[in-house]
Enzyme design. Structure first.
Site, PDB file in Angstrom:
ATOM      1  N   SER A  75      64.969 -55.842  22.543  1.00 20.65           N
ATOM      2  CA  SER A  75      64.246 -54.709  23.129  1.00 20.65           C
ATOM      3  C   SER A  75      62.748 -54.875  22.874  1.00 20.65           C
ATOM      4  O   SER A  75      62.335 -55.679  22.039  1.00 20.65           O
ATOM      5  CB  SER A  75      64.727 -53.389  22.512  1.00 20.65           C
ATOM      6  OG  SER A  75      64.361 -53.312  21.147  1.00 20.65           O
ATOM      7  N   ASP A  86      58.572 -63.217   2.758  1.00 19.88           N
ATOM      8  CA  ASP A  86      58.242 -64.187   1.714  1.00 19.88           C
ATOM      9  C   ASP A  86      58.999 -65.493   1.918  1.00 19.88           C
ATOM     10  O   ASP A  86      58.429 -66.578   1.773  1.00 19.88           O
ATOM     11  CB  ASP A  86      58.568 -63.611   0.332  1.00 19.88           C
ATOM     12  CG  ASP A  86      57.620 -62.505  -0.091  1.00 19.88           C
ATOM     13  OD1 ASP A  86      56.546 -62.344   0.532  1.00 19.88           O
ATOM     14  OD2 ASP A  86      57.963 -61.788  -1.056  1.00 19.88           O
ATOM     15  N   ARG A 104      59.899 -48.879  14.188  1.00 23.69           N
ATOM     16  CA  ARG A 104      60.283 -50.171  14.764  1.00 23.69           C
ATOM     17  C   ARG A 104      59.098 -50.912  15.384  1.00 23.69           C
ATOM     18  O   ARG A 104      59.243 -52.039  15.831  1.00 23.69           O
ATOM     19  CB  ARG A 104      61.365 -49.979  15.825  1.00 23.69           C
ATOM     20  CG  ARG A 104      62.681 -49.517  15.258  1.00 23.69           C
ATOM     21  CD  ARG A 104      63.733 -49.485  16.348  1.00 23.69           C
ATOM     22  NE  ARG A 104      64.899 -48.762  15.945  1.00 23.69           N
ATOM     23  CZ  ARG A 104      65.958 -49.306  15.340  1.00 23.69           C
ATOM     24  NH1 ARG A 104      65.980 -50.587  15.093  1.00 23.69           N
ATOM     25  NH2 ARG A 104      66.988 -48.561  15.010  1.00 23.69           N
ATOM     26  N   ASN A 159      66.090 -63.194  14.888  1.00 25.92           N
ATOM     27  CA  ASN A 159      66.106 -61.783  15.225  1.00 25.92           C
ATOM     28  C   ASN A 159      66.627 -61.093  13.970  1.00 25.92           C
ATOM     29  O   ASN A 159      67.830 -61.058  13.728  1.00 25.92           O
ATOM     30  CB  ASN A 159      67.004 -61.493  16.425  1.00 25.92           C
ATOM     31  CG  ASN A 159      66.957 -60.035  16.843  1.00 25.92           C
ATOM     32  OD1 ASN A 159      66.593 -59.170  16.054  1.00 25.92           O
ATOM     33  ND2 ASN A 159      67.356 -59.770  18.066  1.00 25.92           N
ATOM     34  N   HIS A 195      61.598 -54.644   9.984  1.00 26.23           N
ATOM     35  CA  HIS A 195      60.704 -53.535   9.661  1.00 26.23           C
ATOM     36  C   HIS A 195      60.733 -53.148   8.194  1.00 26.23           C
ATOM     37  O   HIS A 195      59.971 -52.274   7.779  1.00 26.23           O
ATOM     38  CB  HIS A 195      61.083 -52.321  10.521  1.00 26.23           C
ATOM     39  CG  HIS A 195      61.442 -52.696  11.918  1.00 26.23           C
ATOM     40  ND1 HIS A 195      60.505 -53.140  12.834  1.00 26.23           N
ATOM     41  CD2 HIS A 195      62.641 -52.756  12.552  1.00 26.23           C
ATOM     42  CE1 HIS A 195      61.120 -53.433  13.974  1.00 26.23           C
ATOM     43  NE2 HIS A 195      62.413 -53.211  13.820  1.00 26.23           N
ATOM     44  N   PRO A 210      71.336 -57.802  10.906  1.00 24.99           N
ATOM     45  CA  PRO A 210      72.335 -56.736  10.912  1.00 24.99           C
ATOM     46  C   PRO A 210      72.531 -56.086  12.274  1.00 24.99           C
ATOM     47  O   PRO A 210      71.589 -55.906  13.033  1.00 24.99           O
ATOM     48  CB  PRO A 210      71.792 -55.720   9.893  1.00 24.99           C
ATOM     49  CG  PRO A 210      70.348 -56.026   9.763  1.00 24.99           C
ATOM     50  CD  PRO A 210      70.199 -57.487  10.038  1.00 24.99           C
ATOM     51  N   ASN A 211      73.781 -55.772  12.524  1.00 27.45           N
ATOM     52  CA  ASN A 211      74.255 -55.075  13.719  1.00 27.45           C
ATOM     53  C   ASN A 211      74.199 -55.907  14.993  1.00 27.45           C
ATOM     54  O   ASN A 211      74.664 -55.460  16.039  1.00 27.45           O
ATOM     55  CB  ASN A 211      73.514 -53.744  13.927  1.00 27.45           C
ATOM     56  CG  ASN A 211      73.732 -52.809  12.763  1.00 27.45           C
ATOM     57  OD1 ASN A 211      74.861 -52.565  12.366  1.00 27.45           O
ATOM     58  ND2 ASN A 211      72.656 -52.311  12.193  1.00 27.45           N
ATOM     59  N   ALA A 216      66.977 -54.762  12.020  1.00 28.96           N
ATOM     60  CA  ALA A 216      66.243 -53.727  11.288  1.00 28.96           C
ATOM     61  C   ALA A 216      65.485 -54.288  10.091  1.00 28.96           C
ATOM     62  O   ALA A 216      64.487 -53.692   9.655  1.00 28.96           O
ATOM     63  CB  ALA A 216      67.198 -52.629  10.845  1.00 28.96           C
ATOM     64  N   ARG A 249      59.566 -48.419  21.189  1.00 24.52           N
ATOM     65  CA  ARG A 249      60.591 -47.707  20.445  1.00 24.52           C
ATOM     66  C   ARG A 249      59.948 -46.798  19.403  1.00 24.52           C
ATOM     67  O   ARG A 249      58.733 -46.633  19.373  1.00 24.52           O
ATOM     68  CB  ARG A 249      61.548 -48.721  19.820  1.00 24.52           C
ATOM     69  CG  ARG A 249      62.187 -49.542  20.960  1.00 24.52           C
ATOM     70  CD  ARG A 249      63.439 -50.211  20.686  1.00 24.52           C
ATOM     71  NE  ARG A 249      64.460 -49.371  20.106  1.00 24.52           N
ATOM     72  CZ  ARG A 249      65.496 -49.883  19.458  1.00 24.52           C
ATOM     73  NH1 ARG A 249      65.617 -51.185  19.320  1.00 24.52           N
ATOM     74  NH2 ARG A 249      66.415 -49.091  18.960  1.00 24.52           N
ATOM     75  N   GLU A 292      60.018 -65.212  16.025  1.00 26.79           N
ATOM     76  CA  GLU A 292      60.637 -63.898  15.894  1.00 26.79           C
ATOM     77  C   GLU A 292      61.025 -63.414  17.287  1.00 26.79           C
ATOM     78  O   GLU A 292      60.207 -63.447  18.205  1.00 26.79           O
ATOM     79  CB  GLU A 292      59.627 -62.939  15.265  1.00 26.79           C
ATOM     80  CG  GLU A 292      60.092 -61.520  15.135  1.00 26.79           C
ATOM     81  CD  GLU A 292      59.003 -60.582  14.602  1.00 26.79           C
ATOM     82  OE1 GLU A 292      59.354 -59.461  14.221  1.00 26.79           O
ATOM     83  OE2 GLU A 292      57.811 -60.962  14.592  1.00 26.79           O
ATOM     84  N   HIS A 349      63.049 -60.259  19.559  1.00 30.14           N
ATOM     85  CA  HIS A 349      63.655 -58.928  19.656  1.00 30.14           C
ATOM     86  C   HIS A 349      64.142 -58.738  21.077  1.00 30.14           C
ATOM     87  O   HIS A 349      63.413 -59.020  22.029  1.00 30.14           O
ATOM     88  CB  HIS A 349      62.655 -57.837  19.288  1.00 30.14           C
ATOM     89  CG  HIS A 349      62.163 -57.974  17.893  1.00 30.14           C
ATOM     90  ND1 HIS A 349      62.929 -57.632  16.810  1.00 30.14           N
ATOM     91  CD2 HIS A 349      61.004 -58.472  17.412  1.00 30.14           C
ATOM     92  CE1 HIS A 349      62.255 -57.902  15.707  1.00 30.14           C
ATOM     93  NE2 HIS A 349      61.090 -58.426  16.048  1.00 30.14           N
ATOM     94  N   ARG A 371      76.927 -52.501  21.568  1.00 29.28           N
ATOM     95  CA  ARG A 371      76.088 -51.523  20.888  1.00 29.28           C
ATOM     96  C   ARG A 371      74.926 -51.099  21.776  1.00 29.28           C
ATOM     97  O   ARG A 371      74.162 -51.939  22.243  1.00 29.28           O
ATOM     98  CB  ARG A 371      75.553 -52.177  19.613  1.00 29.28           C
ATOM     99  CG  ARG A 371      74.561 -51.366  18.868  1.00 29.28           C
ATOM    100  CD  ARG A 371      74.052 -52.139  17.644  1.00 29.28           C
ATOM    101  NE  ARG A 371      72.914 -51.440  17.093  1.00 29.28           N
ATOM    102  CZ  ARG A 371      71.760 -52.001  16.826  1.00 29.28           C
ATOM    103  NH1 ARG A 371      71.572 -53.277  17.038  1.00 29.28           N
ATOM    104  NH2 ARG A 371      70.776 -51.290  16.322  1.00 29.28           N
TER     105      ARG A 371
END
Length: 148
Positions: A101, A86, A110, A73, A79, A9-10, A76, A106, A97, A99, A17
């Site tokens: 940032s 699963d 996060r 990635n 977290h 998301p985002n 959100a 943070r 994984e 990220h 952003r």
């Protein structure tokens, strides 16, 4: 070798952003650079969704279709989503994984990844270059492209 990058998301808004956190380069530009660098060596595909169920469905589709690796990635959902954790344990392609940032610099919520234990490794804090680093982590034995 087939690797898919999945963004949650985002992350369709990368480059627009919160540029102080995520930078100003778009994901399209990042993907163009990755294709220029690796297309002669591997099949690189991309998927993005703001919906948790779509991300879960895509993970299982990649498993069933024989993808070799996944770069995820989860945004959100990193977290909050036990469902993603699963699913990652239920599929065979190794997952890195990523990220953009440094999640450990943070806010406290996060700094905890629910999916990390289900992944082969985590790359955090290197901006969009984290996707390249993840490809290299998965394909350590691929010869690096030359600048010729």
């Amino acid at each position: 070798m087939w690797i898919e990058i999945i963004n949650g998301p985002n992350l369709a808004r990368i480059g627009q952003r919160e540029p102080s956190i995520y930078g100003t380069m778009s994901m399209d530009t990042c993907l163009e650079q990755l294709h220029q660098r690796y297309d002669h060596q591997l099949r690189l595909t991309y998927f993005q969704s703001n919906h948790e169920g779509a991300l879960l469905d895509r993970l299982y589709e990649l498993h069933d279709a024989g993808a070799d690796a996944i770069i995820l990635n989860a945004g959100a959902y990193t977290h909050t989503s036990l469902a993603l954790a699963d699913a990652l344990r239920a599929i065979t392609p190794p997952t890195i994984e990523v990220h953009i940032s440094n999640i450990y610099k943070r806010e406290p919520i996060r700094q905890r990844s629910l999916i990390a234990e289900s992944c082969r490794g985590t790359i955090s804090g290197f901006g969009l270059d984290g996707y390249r680093l993840a490809i290299e982590a998965v394909c350590g034995d691929l010869p690096l492209p030359t600048n010729e």
